[in-house]
Design a protein around this motif. Structure first.
Motif, PDB file in Angstrom:
ATOM      1  N   ALA A 435       0.794  -1.220   0.000  1.00 32.41           N
ATOM      2  CA  ALA A 435       0.000   0.000   0.000  1.00 32.41           C
ATOM      3  C   ALA A 435       0.829   1.275   0.000  1.00 32.41           C
ATOM      4  CB  ALA A 435      -0.920   0.014   1.220  1.00 32.41           C
ATOM      5  N   VAL A 436       2.144   1.180   0.281  1.00 32.62           N
ATOM      6  CA  VAL A 436       2.996   2.370   0.300  1.00 32.62           C
ATOM      7  C   VAL A 436       3.700   2.479  -1.045  1.00 32.62           C
ATOM      8  CG1 VAL A 436       4.835   3.586   1.512  1.00 32.62           C
ATOM      9  CG2 VAL A 436       3.343   2.034   2.773  1.00 32.62           C
ATOM     10  N   LYS A 437       3.571   3.638  -1.659  1.00 29.50           N
ATOM     11  CA  LYS A 437       4.126   3.823  -3.002  1.00 29.50           C
ATOM     12  C   LYS A 437       4.847   5.165  -3.089  1.00 29.50           C
ATOM     13  CE  LYS A 437       0.051   1.397  -4.814  1.00 29.50           C
ATOM     14  NZ  LYS A 437       0.684   0.095  -4.970  1.00 29.50           N
ATOM     15  N   LEU A 438       5.908   5.200  -3.900  1.00 32.40           N
ATOM     16  CA  LEU A 438       6.573   6.462  -4.228  1.00 32.40           C
ATOM     17  C   LEU A 438       5.994   6.913  -5.557  1.00 32.40           C
ATOM     18  CD1 LEU A 438       8.884   8.426  -3.314  1.00 32.40           C
ATOM     19  CD2 LEU A 438      10.329   7.221  -4.943  1.00 32.40           C
ATOM     20  N   SER A 439       5.206   7.956  -5.536  1.00 33.07           N
ATOM     21  CA  SER A 439       4.479   8.311  -6.748  1.00 33.07           C
ATOM     22  C   SER A 439       4.226   9.809  -6.825  1.00 33.07           C
ATOM     23  CB  SER A 439       3.151   7.560  -6.805  1.00 33.07           C
ATOM     24  OG  SER A 439       2.326   7.947  -5.705  1.00 33.07           O
ATOM     25  N   HIS A 440       3.859  10.244  -8.024  1.00 34.65           N
ATOM     26  CA  HIS A 440       3.425  11.615  -8.258  1.00 34.65           C
ATOM     27  C   HIS A 440       2.105  11.554  -9.008  1.00 34.65           C
ATOM     28  CE1 HIS A 440       3.467  15.867  -9.153  1.00 34.65           C
ATOM     29  NE2 HIS A 440       3.295  15.595 -10.444  1.00 34.65           N
ATOM     30  N   ASN A 441       1.038  11.948  -8.337  1.00 36.34           N
ATOM     31  CA  ASN A 441      -0.303  11.828  -8.906  1.00 36.34           C
ATOM     32  C   ASN A 441      -0.542  10.391  -9.371  1.00 36.34           C
ATOM     33  OD1 ASN A 441      -0.722  14.533  -8.349  1.00 36.34           O
ATOM     34  ND2 ASN A 441       0.007  15.193 -10.354  1.00 36.34           N
ATOM     35  N   ARG A 442      -0.697  10.171 -10.671  1.00 33.98           N
ATOM     36  CA  ARG A 442      -0.979   8.826 -11.164  1.00 33.98           C
ATOM     37  C   ARG A 442       0.270   8.082 -11.625  1.00 33.98           C
ATOM     38  NH1 ARG A 442      -6.593   9.426 -14.669  1.00 33.98           N
ATOM     39  NH2 ARG A 442      -7.860  10.320 -12.986  1.00 33.98           N
ATOM     40  N   VAL A 443       1.420   8.736 -11.514  1.00 34.43           N
ATOM     41  CA  VAL A 443       2.670   8.097 -11.932  1.00 34.43           C
ATOM     42  C   VAL A 443       3.292   7.424 -10.725  1.00 34.43           C
ATOM     43  CG1 VAL A 443       4.948   8.435 -12.945  1.00 34.43           C
ATOM     44  CG2 VAL A 443       3.012   9.830 -13.709  1.00 34.43           C
TER      45      VAL A 443
END
Length: 477
Positions: A435-443
């Motif tokens: 559930a933990v993600k390194l992201s920017h908006n939908r990327v």
């Protein structure tokens, strides 16, 4: 076994590059001094007098050689006068020489400091143009044998004592280096290569999810950049230098690069420098004991974290007011890495190390001014750690995996403070629900891999948060 051969190849290449860099750097002495001569490209007519300024910066290596033992050698020129060594600040000395140029061709000034910690040497060539009339240059008879019209290449160097006292003269205007020359000089330092290699390996390891590389990189940083080099590169020192020398990037290229690299990585991915490369953070990581560790109350942790921001702004004000790198005189880690203590740094270091044994990242979380600076920048990071829709609000990331207190709240109010996160990668790779993600908006740049053991516990509904309240806060399933 061979599903992703490129992953292992990339790791092998990164490890090889790091090993070669360290091996090539180790035989080279780490300079205890930094000598510069201005102007960098001097010139003048035969028989004329020019002014040269010699700067000697005694670096973090705690040079023990007196400034008076700085040797200056002149070729095809004679000394007219030299000032005292003027102490600009606690680590920088400056002297100005007036020299008379000899026959047309090339003259040389060489400044050498020799000591057990490496010393330094600097040399500048002076272009000597033909004068309108023939100029006869008298050389000191007590140093140079009498020679009748010697050719330029046979001129014998004049070695000048460094403590000659003469009339004070004006400092010449600084002549800037070319960009490529400035960058080349900065990157020629062995510790700079190791620093760049560690930052590259740390960034790649974080982005690839190779969190087991972290203690290896931190160990290399601690023993090489810390104890072997003496705490250099010091990003806190570079922050001060950039403040003092804004607009002089070519001259202080080393300091700009030292600060530029963690700033760029922070603006993209967060505080990777703090969690993977910083030797001060590495030392705390190795001395912290989970078995005796103390979990700080969430509210108290929030208030204590503001101390480093106060420290940062106080440091900036002190640097701008005094015009010196004031932190160098109170830095407890500089004292430790160089075994050079006074009563203040000794007590300060003792308090920091004691706190670090019981509180994970004590210095980084509550005191480090660079951590505060990068924390402010991390609010602008392009990629941020976020909880995805698959989060079940179990709280295992907060109670077990995160040792820096950056995950706060409970249940659906669980929040991750990116400004305080040092990107250790534990929650990213060990979340049982991915559930933990390194992201920017939908990327999505990085998505964790579910931990099969934790996944099984939750799927059987056997997970109980109270089970996590044990003396060992971070034991891996």
């Amino acid at each position: 076994m061979f599903k992703n051969p490129f992953k292992h190849l990339s790791a092998a290449i990164a490890g090889f590059f790091l090993a070669v860099t360290i091996l090539l750097s180790t035989p080279n002495p780490i300079l205890a001094c930094d000598i510069s001569i201005l102007p960098a490209v001097p010139s003048g007519a035969s028989g004329s007098e020019i002014s040269l300024t010699v700067n000697v910066a005694l670096t973090h290596r705690v040079c023990t050689v007196p400034i008076s033992q700085t040797d200056i050698t002149l070729t095809n020129m004679t000394l007219v006068s030299q000032t005292d060594w003027n102490k600009i600040n606690n680590s920088l000395y400056q002297a100005t020489l007036i020299v008379k140029l000899g026959n047309s061709g090339t003259g040389t000034i060489t400044v050498v400091r020799e000591c057990t910690k490496g010393g330094d040497t600097a040399s500048v060539k002076i272009t000597i143009q033909s004068a309108s009339a023939d100029v006869s240059v008298a050389l000191p008879s007590d140093t140079i044998p009498a020679v009748t019209d010697p050719p330029d290449e046979n001129l014998i160097p004049t070695i000048l004592p460094a403590d000659i006292i003469n009339t004070q003269t004006n400092t010449p205007a600084e002549q800037e280096l070319g960009w490529m020359e400035a960058i080349y000089q900065a990157l020629s330092e062995p510790y700079m290569l190791a620093y760049i290699a560690l930052m590259s390996a740390g960034t790649i390891s974080f982005l690839k999810g190779w969190r087991k590389n972290r203690p290896i990189l931190m160990a290399v940083s601690l023993f090489y950049l810390g104890f072997f080099v003496g705490g250099c590169p010091c990003a806190i020192g570079s922050l001060q230098s950039v403040l003092l020398h804004t607009g002089e990037m070519k001259i202080y290229m080393v300091q700009y690069i030292l600060l530029f690299i963690p700033v760029i990585t922070t603006l993209f991915w967060g505080r990777i420098f703090c969690g993977w490369v910083c030797p001060m953070g590495a030392l705390q990581n190795f001395i912290y004991r989970k078995e005796t560790g103390i979990k700080i109350n969430e509210k108290l942790n929030h208030y204590l974290s503001f101390i480093k921001y106060i420290f940062l702004f106080a440091l900036i004000a002190a640097v701008l007011i005094t015009g010196t790198t004031v932190f160098a005189h109170i830095d407890p880690f500089k004292a430790l890495f160089n075994f050079d203590f006074n009563w203040f740094t000794g007590i300060f270091l003792g308090l920091v190390l004691t706190g670090s044994i019981f509180i994970s990242g004590f210095w980084c979380r509550y005191l480090c001014p660079l951590g505060a600076f990068l924390g402010l920048l991390s609010k602008l990071s392009y990629f941020k750690l976020k909880f995805g829709t698959s989060c079940k609000h179990c709280g295992i990331c907060q109670k077990t995996y995160c040792e820096y207190g950056v995950i706060n709240g409970s249940g659906k109010e669980l929040k991750l403070d990116n400004s305080e996160c040092v990107r250790c990668g534990e929650c990213l790779k060990r979340c049982p629900k991915n559930a933990v993600k390194l992201s920017h908006n939908r990327v999505i740049l990085i998505s964790g891999i579910p931990n099969p053991v934790s996944q099984e516990i939750i799927s059987k509904e056997e997970f109980k948060p109270d089970l996590l309240k044990s003396p060992s806060f971070g034991s891996e399933p």
